[in-house]
Design an enzyme around this catalytic site. Structure first.
Site, PDB file in Angstrom:
ATOM      1  N   GLU A  76       0.884  -1.022   0.094  1.00 39.94           N
ATOM      2  CA  GLU A  76      -0.290   0.094   0.080  1.00 39.94           C
ATOM      3  C   GLU A  76       1.119   1.258   0.418  1.00 39.94           C
ATOM      4  OE1 GLU A  76      -2.510   0.106   3.322  1.00 39.94           O
ATOM      5  OE2 GLU A  76      -4.046   2.124   2.801  1.00 39.94           O
ATOM      6  N   ASP A  96      -0.245  -5.124   2.967  1.00 35.03           N
ATOM      7  CA  ASP A  96      -0.787  -3.939   3.818  1.00 35.03           C
ATOM      8  C   ASP A  96      -0.720  -4.187   4.624  1.00 35.03           C
ATOM      9  OD1 ASP A  96      -4.373  -2.570   4.365  1.00 35.03           O
ATOM     10  OD2 ASP A  96      -2.616  -1.743   4.782  1.00 35.03           O
ATOM     11  N   ILE A  98       0.116  -1.936   7.386  1.00 35.06           N
ATOM     12  CA  ILE A  98      -1.643  -1.542   9.133  1.00 35.06           C
ATOM     13  C   ILE A  98      -2.914  -1.533   7.961  1.00 35.06           C
ATOM     14  CG2 ILE A  98      -2.417  -0.705  10.750  1.00 35.06           C
ATOM     15  CD1 ILE A  98       0.505   0.513  11.342  1.00 35.06           C
ATOM     16  N   ASP A  99      -3.559  -3.186   7.617  1.00 40.60           N
ATOM     17  CA  ASP A  99      -4.684  -2.855   7.299  1.00 40.60           C
ATOM     18  C   ASP A  99      -6.009  -1.997   8.517  1.00 40.60           C
ATOM     19  OD1 ASP A  99      -7.152  -2.809   5.159  1.00 40.60           O
ATOM     20  OD2 ASP A  99      -7.751  -4.655   6.286  1.00 40.60           O
ATOM     21  N   THR A 101      -6.146   1.404   9.519  1.00 38.34           N
ATOM     22  CA  THR A 101      -4.830   2.196  10.406  1.00 38.34           C
ATOM     23  C   THR A 101      -5.778   3.350  10.963  1.00 38.34           C
ATOM     24  OG1 THR A 101      -3.380   2.644   8.207  1.00 38.34           O
ATOM     25  CG2 THR A 101      -3.459   4.069   9.339  1.00 38.34           C
ATOM     26  N   ASP A 244      -5.341  -4.470   0.085  1.00 37.40           N
ATOM     27  CA  ASP A 244      -7.016  -4.988   1.452  1.00 37.40           C
ATOM     28  C   ASP A 244      -7.513  -6.103   1.543  1.00 37.40           C
ATOM     29  OD1 ASP A 244      -7.700  -1.406   1.196  1.00 37.40           O
ATOM     30  OD2 ASP A 244      -6.795  -2.031   2.790  1.00 37.40           O
TER      31      ASP A 244
HETATM   32  C1  LIP Z   1      -8.956   0.148   4.693  1.00 41.18           C
HETATM   33  C2  LIP Z   1      -9.849  -0.897   4.503  1.00 41.18           C
HETATM   34  C3  LIP Z   1     -10.983  -1.028   4.569  1.00 41.18           C
HETATM   35  C4  LIP Z   1     -11.241   0.420   4.633  1.00 41.18           C
HETATM   36  C5  LIP Z   1     -10.994   1.688   5.122  1.00 41.18           C
HETATM   37  C6  LIP Z   1      -9.204   1.807   4.363  1.00 41.18           C
HETATM   38  P1  LIP Z   1      -5.962   0.463   5.192  1.00 41.18           P
HETATM   39  O1  LIP Z   1      -7.961   0.001   5.169  1.00 41.18           O
HETATM   40  O2  LIP Z   1      -9.209  -2.378   5.341  1.00 41.18           O
HETATM   41  O3  LIP Z   1     -11.986  -2.018   4.546  1.00 41.18           O
HETATM   42  O4  LIP Z   1     -13.104   0.722   4.534  1.00 41.18           O
HETATM   43  O5  LIP Z   1     -10.926   2.700   4.318  1.00 41.18           O
HETATM   44  O6  LIP Z   1      -9.004   1.610   2.953  1.00 41.18           O
HETATM   45  O7  LIP Z   1      -6.022   2.182   4.499  1.00 41.18           O
HETATM   46  O8  LIP Z   1      -6.583   0.775   6.890  1.00 41.18           O
HETATM   47  O9  LIP Z   1      -5.160  -0.073   5.342  1.00 41.18           O
END
Ligand code: LIP
Length: 327
Positions: A76, A96, A98-99, A101, A244
Site C-alpha cells: 500500500e 497491507d 497496517i490494515d 490504520t 486490503d
Molecule cells: C482500510 C480498509 C477498509 C476501508 C478503509 C481503509 P487501510 O484500509 O481495510 O476496508 O473501509 O477505508 O481503506 O487504509 O486501513 O489500510
C-alpha cells in the site's frame, strides 16, 4: 522453465514475518500513545497513514527481498509512493502493513497486517495477523485456512463450526464499511444501500432486507477473516484495494466462502455457462484489483438447495438491493 516454488515454505515464512510485523505495530502504537509519533492524511481526514505503516512495510519488504530476491512486491505505501506495479505471472507479494490504520491511530484493536501471495496472477497464500488480539489467520490454496489465538494456540480449521443454512438475508449478520470516500454522490448511494440492507420492507422500507445486524471492523482483511470463520455471513465493500483483500480472499475461499467482484461480473458468473475465468468463485486479476468485493460464508446444503446455490442466491439478492459506483 517453470520455476517450482515451495508454497508451504512460503506460507511458513509469511506467518513468521507477520509476527515480526505485528511486534513492530505494537511498538509503533506504544510510541504513538507516548506522543512520539503522529499520522498524516492521504486522500482526506478519513484516509490515514502513519510512520508505523511505512516502517512496517519497509521491514516486510526488506525481509521478503532477502529471502526471495526474485519475487515482486506490491504494498500500500510503496504504491502510494509511486511504485505502481502491474500484476504479472511472477511470484508477487501483496501487502497491507497496517490494515485498519484509522483503528491503529485511535487505539481500536481491529488492526492487522495483511500478507497476500499471488502466483501466476492467482492469490494462493493469505496471512492476516491482528497483534492487539493475537489472532493469526492463515490459508494456502488447496490446504485450508486456520486461526490461532491465545486461547487456542493450535491452529483450528475455518470455519470454526459446521456451516449452517442461510435461508435469507433476514438471518444474516453483515459487514460493510463507510470507507474514506464521503462525497455527496457516493455517500447518497452508500446510505441508500445501507437503508435497503437494514430496512424492514414490512415497515415501509421499499426493498428492505432487514439483516439481523451490521458490523464495520474498519479492516477489510479482518472482515474477510470473520466471514471465513463463520462469525459474519457476508461482507461488501467498494473502494478498498487489492492489498486490503488479497490475503482475506485466500483465507475465505479455503474456508468455503464465495468471493465475487462487481455486480455485472458477479451476476454473469452465476450462470453455469460462464466463460473461463468468469466462473463463479474464480478470482481473475480484474477481480483482485477491481476494488469491488462481496464475500459470503460457507453455507450448508439443505434438501432443496446446495450450499453453493445458497451463496449464489444470497449474492443475487444482495446485489439487487444495493447501489454500485466506481471508486
Ligand atoms: C482500510 C480498509 C477498509 C476501508 C478503509 C481503509 P487501510 O484500509 O481495510 O476496508 O473501509 O477505508 O481503506 O487504509 O486501513 O489500510
Amino acid at each position: 522453465m517453470t520455476t517450482m516454488i515451495d508454497l508451504e515454505e512460503i506460507q511458513t515464512f509469511a506467518v513468521q514475518l507477520s509476527k515480526k510485523a505485528g511486534q513492530a505495530i505494537l511498538e509503533g502504537s506504544a510510541r504513538r500513545f507516548e506522543g512520539l509519533s503522529g499520522f498524516d492524511e492521504k486522500k482526506n481526514t478519513a484516509d490515514l497513514v502513519t510512520e508505523t505503516d511505512q516502517a512496517t512495510e519497509k521491514l516486510v519488504k526488506d525481509e521478503i527481498a532477502r529471502a526471495y530476491p526474485h519475487h515482486k512486491f506490491i504494498g500500500e505505501e510503496s504504491w502510494a509512493a509511486g511504485e505502481e506495479n502491474q500484476l504479472t505471472d511472477e511470484p508477487t507479494w501483496i501487502i497491507d502493513p497496517i490494515d485498519g490504520t484509522t483503528n491503529f491511530v485511535h487505539g481500536f484493536p481491529f488492526t492487522c497486517i495483511s500478507i497476500g501471495f499471488v502466483y501466476r496472477k492467482e492469490p494462493v497464500i493469505g496471512v492476516i495477523y491482528a497483534p492487539f488480539l493475537e489472532h493469526l489467520y492463515h490459508g494456502l490454496k488447496g490446504s485450508g485456512s486456520y486461526i490461532s489465538t491465545p486461547q487456542h494456540p493450535a491452529p483450528r480449521r475455518l470455519p470454526l463450526a459446521e456451516p449452517l443454512p442461510l435461508p435469507s438475508l433476514r438471518q444474516a449478520l453483515v459487514a460493510f464499511e463507510w470507507g474514506s470516500d464521503r462525497k455527496s454522490d457516493i455517500l447518497a448511494k452508500k446510505l441508500r444501500s445501507f437503508q435497503r440492507i437494514t430496512g424492514d420492507s414490512d415497515g415501509g422500507v421499499e426493498g428492505g432486507q432487514m439483516v439481523q445486524g451490521v458490523r464495520s471492523m474498519g479492516s477489510a482483511a479482518l472482515n474477510f477473516a470473520n466471514v471465513a470463520a463463520g462469525s459474519l455471513d457476508l461482507y461488501w465493500e467498494i473502494g478498498c484495494w487489492a492489498w486490503d483483500v488479497c490475503a482475506g480472499i485466500v483465507i475465505a475461499k479455503e474456508a468455503g466462502c464465495a468471493v465475487v467482484g462487481s455486480r455485472d461480473a458477479a451476476l454473469a458468473s452465476l450462470s453455469s455457462s460462464a466463460a473461463e475465468g468468469q466462473r463463479f468463485n474464480d478470482i481473475p486479476p480484474e477481480l483482485l484489483t477491481g476494488r469491488k468485493y462481496v464475500v459470503v460464508r460457507a453455507i450448508a446444503d439443505t434438501e432443496s438447495e446446495t450450499g453453493v446455490d445458497a451463496q449464489k442466491r444470497t449474492i443475487k439478492t444482495f446485489y439487487d438491493a444495493v447501489d454500485e459506483w466506481d471508486p
